[in-house]
Design an enzyme around this catalytic site. Structure first.
Site, PDB file in Angstrom:
ATOM      1  N   MET A   1      50.237  40.015  46.795  1.00 21.46           N
ATOM      2  CA  MET A   1      51.496  39.487  46.329  1.00 21.46           C
ATOM      3  C   MET A   1      52.213  40.368  45.986  1.00 21.46           C
ATOM      4  O   MET A   1      53.218  40.419  45.357  1.00 21.46           O
ATOM      5  CB  MET A   1      51.263  38.673  45.009  1.00 21.46           C
ATOM      6  CG  MET A   1      50.468  37.278  45.273  1.00 21.46           C
ATOM      7  SD  MET A   1      50.664  36.013  44.323  1.00 21.46           S
ATOM      8  CE  MET A   1      50.037  36.656  42.839  1.00 21.46           C
TER       9      MET A   1
ATOM     10  N   LEU B   1      52.126  46.862  44.746  1.00 20.32           N
ATOM     11  CA  LEU B   1      51.013  47.254  45.393  1.00 20.32           C
ATOM     12  C   LEU B   1      50.482  48.733  44.388  1.00 20.32           C
ATOM     13  O   LEU B   1      51.484  49.279  44.041  1.00 20.32           O
ATOM     14  CB  LEU B   1      51.034  47.981  46.661  1.00 20.32           C
ATOM     15  CG  LEU B   1      51.180  46.581  47.620  1.00 20.32           C
ATOM     16  CD1 LEU B   1      51.356  47.114  48.977  1.00 20.32           C
ATOM     17  CD2 LEU B   1      50.333  45.284  47.484  1.00 20.32           C
TER      18      LEU B   1
ATOM     19  N   GLY C   1      44.510  49.883  43.440  1.00 26.77           N
ATOM     20  CA  GLY C   1      43.377  48.742  43.801  1.00 26.77           C
ATOM     21  C   GLY C   1      43.645  47.871  45.299  1.00 26.77           C
ATOM     22  O   GLY C   1      42.706  48.011  45.967  1.00 26.77           O
ATOM     23  N   HIS C   2      45.049  47.738  45.451  1.00 26.60           N
ATOM     24  CA  HIS C   2      45.249  46.904  46.654  1.00 26.60           C
ATOM     25  C   HIS C   2      44.815  47.923  47.832  1.00 26.60           C
ATOM     26  O   HIS C   2      44.488  47.813  49.110  1.00 26.60           O
ATOM     27  CB  HIS C   2      46.746  46.784  46.903  1.00 26.60           C
ATOM     28  CG  HIS C   2      47.272  45.771  45.923  1.00 26.60           C
ATOM     29  ND1 HIS C   2      48.157  45.923  44.866  1.00 26.60           N
ATOM     30  CD2 HIS C   2      46.938  44.270  45.732  1.00 26.60           C
ATOM     31  CE1 HIS C   2      48.283  44.831  44.216  1.00 26.60           C
ATOM     32  NE2 HIS C   2      47.860  43.803  44.619  1.00 26.60           N
TER      33      HIS C   2
ATOM     34  N   GLN D   1      50.631  28.647  43.269  1.00 32.01           N
ATOM     35  CA  GLN D   1      49.359  29.296  42.767  1.00 32.01           C
ATOM     36  C   GLN D   1      49.818  29.614  41.296  1.00 32.01           C
ATOM     37  O   GLN D   1      49.047  29.877  40.530  1.00 32.01           O
ATOM     38  CB  GLN D   1      48.758  30.406  43.354  1.00 32.01           C
ATOM     39  CG  GLN D   1      49.460  31.572  43.314  1.00 32.01           C
ATOM     40  CD  GLN D   1      48.516  32.684  44.290  1.00 32.01           C
ATOM     41  OE1 GLN D   1      48.473  32.405  45.300  1.00 32.01           O
ATOM     42  NE2 GLN D   1      47.973  33.651  43.292  1.00 32.01           N
TER      43      GLN D   1
ATOM     44  N   GLY E   1      39.487  41.487  46.093  1.00 32.78           N
ATOM     45  CA  GLY E   1      39.143  42.227  45.153  1.00 32.78           C
ATOM     46  C   GLY E   1      38.177  41.708  44.212  1.00 32.78           C
ATOM     47  O   GLY E   1      38.352  40.382  43.722  1.00 32.78           O
TER      48      GLY E   1
ATOM     49  N   LYS F   1      38.154  42.114  41.282  1.00 35.86           N
ATOM     50  CA  LYS F   1      38.874  41.887  39.916  1.00 35.86           C
ATOM     51  C   LYS F   1      38.827  40.223  39.820  1.00 35.86           C
ATOM     52  O   LYS F   1      39.036  39.919  38.493  1.00 35.86           O
ATOM     53  CB  LYS F   1      40.209  42.630  40.191  1.00 35.86           C
ATOM     54  CG  LYS F   1      41.387  42.101  39.448  1.00 35.86           C
ATOM     55  CD  LYS F   1      41.339  42.810  38.120  1.00 35.86           C
ATOM     56  CE  LYS F   1      42.698  42.731  37.244  1.00 35.86           C
ATOM     57  NZ  LYS F   1      43.403  41.496  37.504  1.00 35.86           N
TER      58      LYS F   1
ATOM     59  N   SER G   1      46.345  46.284  37.929  1.00 39.49           N
ATOM     60  CA  SER G   1      47.011  44.931  38.177  1.00 39.49           C
ATOM     61  C   SER G   1      48.387  45.067  38.136  1.00 39.49           C
ATOM     62  O   SER G   1      49.042  46.035  37.536  1.00 39.49           O
ATOM     63  CB  SER G   1      46.478  44.118  37.033  1.00 39.49           C
ATOM     64  OG  SER G   1      47.235  42.849  37.110  1.00 39.49           O
ATOM     65  N   SER G   2      49.144  44.392  39.236  1.00 42.66           N
ATOM     66  CA  SER G   2      50.520  44.272  39.420  1.00 42.66           C
ATOM     67  C   SER G   2      51.140  43.889  37.964  1.00 42.66           C
ATOM     68  O   SER G   2      52.350  44.231  37.521  1.00 42.66           O
ATOM     69  CB  SER G   2      50.887  43.459  40.369  1.00 42.66           C
ATOM     70  OG  SER G   2      50.271  43.491  41.647  1.00 42.66           O
TER      71      SER G   2
HETATM   72  P1  AMP Z   1      47.300  40.238  43.981  1.00 41.02           P
HETATM   73  O1  AMP Z   1      48.257  41.080  44.812  1.00 41.02           O
HETATM   74  O2  AMP Z   1      46.933  40.474  42.788  1.00 41.02           O
HETATM   75  O3  AMP Z   1      47.097  38.840  44.620  1.00 41.02           O
HETATM   76  O4  AMP Z   1      45.914  40.952  44.698  1.00 41.02           O
HETATM   77  C1  AMP Z   1      45.581  41.150  46.105  1.00 41.02           C
HETATM   78  C2  AMP Z   1      44.195  41.332  46.321  1.00 41.02           C
HETATM   79  O5  AMP Z   1      44.054  42.682  45.715  1.00 41.02           O
HETATM   80  C3  AMP Z   1      43.389  40.459  45.600  1.00 41.02           C
HETATM   81  O6  AMP Z   1      42.230  40.188  46.580  1.00 41.02           O
HETATM   82  C4  AMP Z   1      42.973  41.038  44.416  1.00 41.02           C
HETATM   83  O7  AMP Z   1      41.587  40.818  43.992  1.00 41.02           O
HETATM   84  C5  AMP Z   1      42.879  42.546  44.807  1.00 41.02           C
HETATM   85  N1  AMP Z   1      42.840  43.507  43.687  1.00 41.02           N
HETATM   86  C6  AMP Z   1      43.893  43.250  42.808  1.00 41.02           C
HETATM   87  N2  AMP Z   1      43.800  44.348  41.826  1.00 41.02           N
HETATM   88  C7  AMP Z   1      42.665  44.997  42.181  1.00 41.02           C
HETATM   89  C8  AMP Z   1      41.946  46.261  41.612  1.00 41.02           C
HETATM   90  N3  AMP Z   1      42.383  46.685  40.321  1.00 41.02           N
HETATM   91  N4  AMP Z   1      40.883  46.713  42.111  1.00 41.02           N
HETATM   92  C9  AMP Z   1      40.701  46.080  43.531  1.00 41.02           C
HETATM   93  N5  AMP Z   1      41.247  45.082  43.752  1.00 41.02           N
HETATM   94  C10 AMP Z   1      42.170  44.552  43.489  1.00 41.02           C
END
Ligand code: AMP
Length: 280
Positions: free
Chosen positions: A30, A33, A36-37, A61, A148, A150, A188-189
């Site tokens: 989402m 970035l 983690g991403h 969501q 992730g 997470k 985390s974002s």
């Molecule tokens: P999001 O943009 O938050 O929807 O996350 C996109 C992907 O990145 C999802 O598969 C998350 O689980 C993964 N993700 C988010 N934060 C982390 C992190 N700190 N370490 C590893 N992967 C992450």
């Protein structure tokens, strides 16, 4: 990096690449970035010929409209980072490409997975996740999907989605460990929305999960959970849950002799954070 805004154009492009025998790795996000991403992108690059990332803040969501409205957006920086780490294609769809006119949301039979933890506290959240992920997978048809740890429960939900929709034979899921800030806070974002004081306190989620992990064989499970909840409350968190659950199905643990995971969700001010640690 090629940027696609139209689903049809991306599908056609990837179809041509697959005809040439290229393996496609896909990282849905989402945006806003962080490292983690990027660790998911890195993993995808190592195991595939082409890495596709999507950035789409999926409205369906979000159970909390305020969370949706304030979700961080940082597109220029995202594009720079994606180019920097060698992403081949970015899918940046407007909402109408994901949910075209006449789109009929399906109901996914997620069973108990949807009733517990995030499912309980965020009604409808995982249905929305499944809607967007099914649509993205239909457009991209990757060989591998990178997620992730997470979002531990989300990984289980998406694995279930692949089984329910018959995609599990064609798409392999890779789960990538959680990247953390130097103090232990899971990246985390949403961390961008924490003020200075909240950011300092945010690390206590990780500290409490670590305390559970260190003491899993010396204290009872209810005592460990209760202590973690109380400590988080002392630090100013509103706690949704701290749970010690079986890794296989997320049912609450009754014994520590099987693989367990400790999971927590708690809010500081308006920002809700989640994290988890594998225990044994
Ligand atoms: P999001 O943009 O938050 O929807 O996350 C996109 C992907 O990145 C999802 O598969 C998350 O689980 C993964 N993700 C988010 N934060 C982390 C992190 N700190 N370490 C590893 N992967 C992450």
């Amino acid at each position: 990096m090629i940027i696609f805004k139209k689903a049809g154009e991306l599908s056609q492009y990837l179809g041509r690449q697959k005809d040439k025998g290229k393996k496609i790795g896909f990282v849905p996000t989402m945006g806003a970035l962080h490292e983690g991403h990027l660790s998911l992108i890195d993993a995808a690059r190592k195991e595939n010929d082409l890495t596709v990332c999507s950035i789409f803040i999926n409205p369906t969501q979000f159970n909390n409209p305020d969370d949706f409205r304030h979700y961080p957006v940082n597109l220029e920086n995202d594009i720079r980072q994606l180019i920097g780490c060698g992403t081949d294609a970015l899918f940046l769809p407007p909402t109408s490409e994901i949910y075209p006119k006449g789109f009929q949301p399906k109901h996914f039979e997620l069973g108990a997975l949807e009733q517990v933890l995030e499912g309980h506290f965020r009604p409808g959240h995982f249905q929305g996740v499944c809607q967007v992920v099914e649509r993205l997978l239909d457009i991209i048809q990757p060989h591998r999907l990178y997620l992730g740890q997470k979002d531990f429960q989300q990984c289980m939900v998406i694995a279930r989605l692949l089984k329910l929709t018959g995609k599990a034979d064609n798409i392999q899921i890779s789960i990538i460990p959680t990247r953390r800030e130097p103090d232990g806070l899971a990246m985390s974002s949403r961390n961008l929305r924490l003020n200075e004081k909240e950011r300092k306190n945010a690390v206590h989620i990780y500290k409490q999960l670590s305390h559970i992990k260190e003491n899993i064989h010396s204290e009872t499970l209810p005592a460990l959970k209760q202590k973690a909840i109380e400590e988080l409350q002392k630090q100013g968190f509103i706690v949704d849950y701290v749970e010690i659950a079986n890794q296989d199905d997320l049912t609450p643990a009754t014994s520590n002799s099987v693989p367990l995971v400790a999971l927590a969700a708690a809010s500081l001010g308006k920002v809700r954070l989640i994290d988890n640690l594998l225990l044994n």
